[in-house]
Design a protein around this motif. Structure first.
Motif, PDB file in Angstrom:
ATOM      1  N   GLY A  66      78.880 130.504  25.978  1.00 50.15           N
ATOM      2  CA  GLY A  66      78.426 131.630  26.905  1.00 50.15           C
ATOM      3  C   GLY A  66      78.506 132.865  26.309  1.00 50.15           C
ATOM      4  N   GLY A  67      79.572 132.946  25.014  1.00 52.39           N
ATOM      5  CA  GLY A  67      79.566 134.106  24.389  1.00 52.39           C
ATOM      6  C   GLY A  67      78.579 134.453  23.597  1.00 52.39           C
ATOM      7  N   PHE A  68      77.764 133.515  23.065  1.00 51.91           N
ATOM      8  CA  PHE A  68      76.585 133.611  21.879  1.00 51.91           C
ATOM      9  C   PHE A  68      75.472 133.852  22.912  1.00 51.91           C
ATOM     10  CE2 PHE A  68      78.949 131.479  18.506  1.00 51.91           C
ATOM     11  CZ  PHE A  68      78.821 132.115  17.665  1.00 51.91           C
ATOM     12  N   LEU A  69      75.282 133.161  24.173  1.00 51.27           N
ATOM     13  CA  LEU A  69      74.149 133.452  24.833  1.00 51.27           C
ATOM     14  C   LEU A  69      74.290 134.841  25.396  1.00 51.27           C
ATOM     15  CD1 LEU A  69      74.229 130.237  27.225  1.00 51.27           C
ATOM     16  CD2 LEU A  69      72.352 131.143  25.398  1.00 51.27           C
ATOM     17  N   LEU A  70      75.414 135.450  25.752  1.00 44.75           N
ATOM     18  CA  LEU A  70      75.471 136.824  26.132  1.00 44.75           C
ATOM     19  C   LEU A  70      75.101 137.823  24.968  1.00 44.75           C
ATOM     20  CD1 LEU A  70      76.561 139.244  28.140  1.00 44.75           C
ATOM     21  CD2 LEU A  70      78.886 138.659  27.276  1.00 44.75           C
ATOM     22  N   VAL A  77      71.608 143.474  39.875  1.00 48.83           N
ATOM     23  CA  VAL A  77      71.761 142.786  41.320  1.00 48.83           C
ATOM     24  C   VAL A  77      70.466 143.273  42.019  1.00 48.83           C
ATOM     25  CG1 VAL A  77      73.085 142.781  43.382  1.00 48.83           C
ATOM     26  CG2 VAL A  77      74.050 143.061  41.048  1.00 48.83           C
ATOM     27  N   ALA A  78      70.030 144.299  41.700  1.00 45.62           N
ATOM     28  CA  ALA A  78      68.925 144.812  42.456  1.00 45.62           C
ATOM     29  C   ALA A  78      67.600 144.127  42.135  1.00 45.62           C
ATOM     30  CB  ALA A  78      68.674 146.374  42.276  1.00 45.62           C
ATOM     31  N   ASN A  79      67.518 143.647  41.305  1.00 45.72           N
ATOM     32  CA  ASN A  79      66.416 143.144  40.397  1.00 45.72           C
ATOM     33  C   ASN A  79      66.753 141.412  40.359  1.00 45.72           C
ATOM     34  OD1 ASN A  79      64.022 141.770  39.085  1.00 45.72           O
ATOM     35  ND2 ASN A  79      64.192 143.356  37.471  1.00 45.72           N
ATOM     36  N   LEU A  80      66.231 140.375  41.338  1.00 45.55           N
ATOM     37  CA  LEU A  80      66.504 139.169  41.266  1.00 45.55           C
ATOM     38  C   LEU A  80      65.474 138.241  40.648  1.00 45.55           C
ATOM     39  CD1 LEU A  80      68.079 138.673  44.941  1.00 45.55           C
ATOM     40  CD2 LEU A  80      69.280 138.849  42.623  1.00 45.55           C
ATOM     41  N   GLY A  81      64.675 139.042  39.842  1.00 48.96           N
ATOM     42  CA  GLY A  81      63.530 138.343  39.202  1.00 48.96           C
ATOM     43  C   GLY A  81      63.955 137.822  37.857  1.00 48.96           C
ATOM     44  N   PHE A  82      63.282 136.603  37.526  1.00 44.07           N
ATOM     45  CA  PHE A  82      63.607 136.082  36.448  1.00 44.07           C
ATOM     46  C   PHE A  82      63.085 137.102  35.160  1.00 44.07           C
ATOM     47  CE2 PHE A  82      62.680 133.369  32.697  1.00 44.07           C
ATOM     48  CZ  PHE A  82      63.695 132.448  32.746  1.00 44.07           C
ATOM     49  N   THR A 102      68.429 140.495  34.024  1.00 43.52           N
ATOM     50  CA  THR A 102      69.125 139.538  35.137  1.00 43.52           C
ATOM     51  C   THR A 102      69.983 138.468  34.334  1.00 43.52           C
ATOM     52  OG1 THR A 102      67.605 139.847  36.615  1.00 43.52           O
ATOM     53  CG2 THR A 102      68.796 137.892  36.928  1.00 43.52           C
ATOM     54  N   LEU A 103      69.368 137.602  33.295  1.00 44.58           N
ATOM     55  CA  LEU A 103      70.117 136.592  32.600  1.00 44.58           C
ATOM     56  C   LEU A 103      71.414 137.315  32.044  1.00 44.58           C
ATOM     57  CD1 LEU A 103      67.141 134.757  31.115  1.00 44.58           C
ATOM     58  CD2 LEU A 103      68.389 134.017  33.162  1.00 44.58           C
ATOM     59  N   HIS A 104      71.382 138.307  31.511  1.00 40.99           N
ATOM     60  CA  HIS A 104      72.323 139.153  30.754  1.00 40.99           C
ATOM     61  C   HIS A 104      73.279 139.318  31.677  1.00 40.99           C
ATOM     62  CE1 HIS A 104      74.653 142.755  29.426  1.00 40.99           C
ATOM     63  NE2 HIS A 104      74.488 142.123  28.229  1.00 40.99           N
ATOM     64  N   TRP A 105      72.944 139.790  33.065  1.00 41.43           N
ATOM     65  CA  TRP A 105      73.829 140.240  33.852  1.00 41.43           C
ATOM     66  C   TRP A 105      74.620 138.882  34.288  1.00 41.43           C
ATOM     67  CZ3 TRP A 105      74.907 138.758  39.084  1.00 41.43           C
ATOM     68  CH2 TRP A 105      75.818 139.380  39.784  1.00 41.43           C
ATOM     69  N   LEU A 106      73.858 137.927  34.587  1.00 43.99           N
ATOM     70  CA  LEU A 106      74.594 136.658  34.940  1.00 43.99           C
ATOM     71  C   LEU A 106      75.416 136.082  33.842  1.00 43.99           C
ATOM     72  CD1 LEU A 106      71.585 134.980  36.584  1.00 43.99           C
ATOM     73  CD2 LEU A 106      73.624 135.773  37.791  1.00 43.99           C
TER      74      LEU A 106
END
Length: 732
Positions: free
Chosen positions: A182-186, A232-237, A241-245
């Motif tokens: 997870g750290g590397f993905l982030l 959060v305001a942008n739920l698109g792919f 968003t992936l960084h936030w998740l």
């Protein structure tokens, strides 16, 4: 690709999180640290409820910490007999510590140096250098976790599975894996959404992932990012968003892990180091003394265990190294060293949670530990030698065995041994007057050390005095000492059993009585050194008699001695195993073996009490090679030697086991050594080993394949061969 380009050499720690997320994160941090601190408090407060430890565990604390850090950081114990495991644990440990240090630096900078003094570390050359290290060591961390997953789930290494294997083991390893990946993905998403700055090439793993995201076309937000950007305001792919998740997933997993540390398996990261710091360098070779107070208890309850013994339980990582080398377990006896330690821990935790009390040790299945389990222990110390976190199994085992003895829950054969020692001073039950009869067949008189001054006071021991096979060894050793023209003598009927093995079965007070008799007898003799035939005697005289506070027992009418001091507390009297003394005689030229050439191929078995207990491996081998024999080592040798099965009272007990430890060891000599079929003699340096292997040779069907001999018998044969060669040369 529309992104916020980053030109400065550094990074934004809270990229895309926003003020609400920032506040929420630190609320969770406070909660996590509170849960962690409470768990730590519970752990350490439990140690204070344990009994006092008889040994000083915190003396010279700075040096203890330094030496322990060397042991832990080098992973030297993990590499012991397991290269794969050593590399795996090293990768995980070094990677974890590197990532922890990086996180600590960020925290110190964020809320310390930067806030108070405007000093920033995490930028410029420092950032480039350390970021490269973080990626390199983080990659090793993930590789190490991958190796652990492979060994646990694919190979299913037998050491890692047992009745104490549980969900916490799975959660632990997968959480670490999630943190590493997870750290590397982030990192990859951060580099990607900040325009892949050139300086981030030092973050080579994250940079590689960012290039992958670009290659597969991961979209980014059309809007330029700002410090207040909220995914959060942008739920698109998209990448933001992936960084936030990824940021929140990684953070929550890390916070969960920190909070969980004091409550489950991750606590070994703390307890293991503490256990290494508080280790006793003489653990096992000396046992804790029992107070003279007859009301003192050994293991009536879990609270009788010392704080160090409770720490031992918490330090256990379930790695199974102790179980894999235990000769009792290998012979299907009901002992598994890991299970005993973890059974005690589980029972303690159940009691702390309001569980029902049970007997600590008894027959049947109603107690925490079964008596047959403890009777199976050979006191060989293989478990302690193999343990990477310095768990002192024998301390807890002896406490349980003493409780068995107090309760009378010991095997009838051992009760007979106790009775023989109490009545006649020896384990055979033979008359003390016959103790020196073994010397009658010698062509010279053996001096009486009670009547004349000698250099070597020779403690012969029970088996060389009464057992017919070992009497031959005693006569051989007497011949060697006579040939070397050294002054030696024995105690005849004033010699009694040394007490080593009955002590390890739990009979402490009889051991103290024997120790008191011997030191009192020695006080009336004039000698320079004590020489022992038996490694068990050697260990107890060298390491345990000096620990006894005889003054504690001075007023006890049951103790038939008047000695009121510590004996040999400063080590003025040297104690030798006979191989050490004779090897010294060979070195000085007092015993000449230079012209001997015995044409035998032999293998040598390291006795536990000489090898693992006292680190003496070379003196016996020097004597064997001095006779001209070709020494062919068994695969398990020196500190990895396999016990004969006779220690810890095993010599006097009957077990339904297949194969016997002695049979397995002889099989190893004949089948697993390099020149197995050519090995003619199985060489020992211990009377108990001689007895066990003579028995194993018969029960295993090896009588026609190999001969059991003591080193002393080889040396005497070599002396005889040399004298014959001299006679022949003179005649010619």
């Amino acid at each position: 690709m529309n992104v916020i380009a980053q030109s400065e050499v550094g990074r934004e720690t809270y990229l895309g999180i926003g003020s609400v997320g920032y506040a929420l994160f630190y609320l969770l941090v406070v909660i996590t640290l509170a849960v962690f601190a409470y768990g730590l408090y519970q752990r350490f407060s439990r140690y204070t409820q344990g009994d006092d430890d008889p040994f000083d565990r915190l003396d010279d604390l700075p040096n203890r910490i330094v030496s322990s850090a060397k042991i832990v950081l080098s992973n030297e114990k993990q590499f012991n007999r397991d290269l794969y495991g050593g590399l795996m644990h090293s990768f995980i440990l070094w990677g974890f510590l590197t990532l922890l240090i990086a996180t600590t630096i960020i925290a110190v900078e964020q809320y310390g140096t930067n806030m108070l003094f405007g000093i920033v570390f995490w930028e410029g050359d420092f950032y480039l250098g350390y970021q490269f290290m973080v990626d390199a060591m983080g990659l090793l961390f993930v590789v190490g976790i991958g190796m652990a997953l492979y060994r646990r789930y694919w190979v299913q290494n037998h050491r890692l599975w047992g009745r104490h294997t549980s969900n916490e083991d799975d959660i632990f390893i997968w959480t670490l894996f999630g943190l590493g990946v997870g750290g590397f993905l982030l990192e990859g998403f951060r580099i990607y959404i900040t325009g892949m700055p050139d300086h981030e090439v030092v973050s080579f793993v994250g940079y590689g992932l960012a290039m992958l995201f670009g290659a597969i076309g991961v979209p980014t937000s059309e809007a330029a990012m700002s410090a207040e950007y909220s995914a959060v305001a942008n739920l698109g792919f998209n990448a933001e968003t992936l960084h936030w998740l990824s940021w929140w997933s990684h953070s929550l997993l890390a916070l969960f892990f920190i909070a969980w540390i004091p409550y489950a398996k991750p606590f070994h990261m703390i307890s293991s180091f503490a256990n290494v710091v508080t280790r006793d360098e003489k653990a096992g070779k000396r046992l804790p003394n029992v107070p003279a107070d007859l009301d003192a208890t050994n293991a009536e309850s879990i609270d009788d265990f010392t704080w160090k013994e409770i720490l031992d339980q918490d330090a256990c990582t379930k790695c199974g190294r102790c179980s894999s080398v235990c000769p009792a377990k290998a012979s299907d006896r009901p002992l598994d060293p890991r299970n005993v330690i973890l059974d005690l821990k589980k029972y303690r935790e159940q009691l702390d949670a309001g569980g029902e009390e049970k007997p600590m040790i008894a027959d049947g299945g109603t107690s925490v530990i079964n008596t047959e389990t403890m009777e199976s222990c050979m006191a060989c110390m293989a478990c302690m030698d193999a343990c990477p976190v310095e768990i002192e199994h024998l301390q807890s085992f002896t406490r349980l065995q003493r409780q068995m003895t107090d309760q009378g829950d010991i095997a009838p054969s051992m009760q007979d041994v106790f009775q023989n020692v109490m009545q006649n001073g020896n384990t055979f039950g033979d008359s003390p007057r016959n103790r020196g009869d073994w010397a009658d067949e010698l062509e010279f008189d053996v001096p009486d050390a009670r009547e004349e001054e000698v250099d070597y006071l020779w403690y012969v021991g029970d088996f060389p005095s009464y057992d017919e096979r070992n009497k031959q060894v005693a006569r051989s050793l007497a011949t060697i000492l006579k040939e070397a023209d050294v002054s030696f003598g024995i105690l005849f009927d004033d010699e009694k059993y040394d007490g080593n093995d009955i002590r390890r079965v739990g009979e402490e007070f009889l051991y103290v009585e024997l120790a008191g008799h011997h030191v009192e007898t020695w006080e009336d003799c004039e000698f320079d050194k004590i020489v022992c035939t038996d490694p068990h005697s050697y260990n107890t005289f060298k390491n345990e008699y000096p620990e006894v506070d005889f003054e504690e027992f001075a007023d006890d009418p049951m103790m038939p001695f008047d000695y009121e001091e510590f004996w040999n507390e400063d080590g003025e009297i040297e104690v030798y195993h006979w191989t050490q003394a004779v090897e010294e005689l060979v070195e000085t030229g007092a015993l000449d073996l230079s012209g001997t050439e015995l044409d035998y191929t032999v293998t040598y078995h390291d006795p536990c009490h000489l090898g693992r207990y006292n680190d003496e491996y070379e003196a016996p081998r020097e004597l064997i090679t001095a006779t001209g024999c070709e020494l062919d080592e068994m695969p398990r040798n020196r500190d990895n030697s396999f016990c004969c099965g006779g220690g810890g009272g095993g010599l006097w007990m009957d077990f339904e086991e297949e194969p016997k430890p002695s049979e397995e060891r002889i099989r190893e000599a004949l089948e697993d050594t390099d020149n197995g079929p050519d090995v003619e003699k199985f060489v020992v340096a211990c009377p108990m080993c001689m007895t066990m292997y003579e028995d194993g040779r018969k029960t295993g069907g090896y009588e026609d394949e190999i001969e059991i001999v003591d080193i002393a018998e080889l040396v005497v044969e070599a002396i005889g061969a040399e004298e014959e060669a001299k006679i022949e040369a003179t005649a010619d």
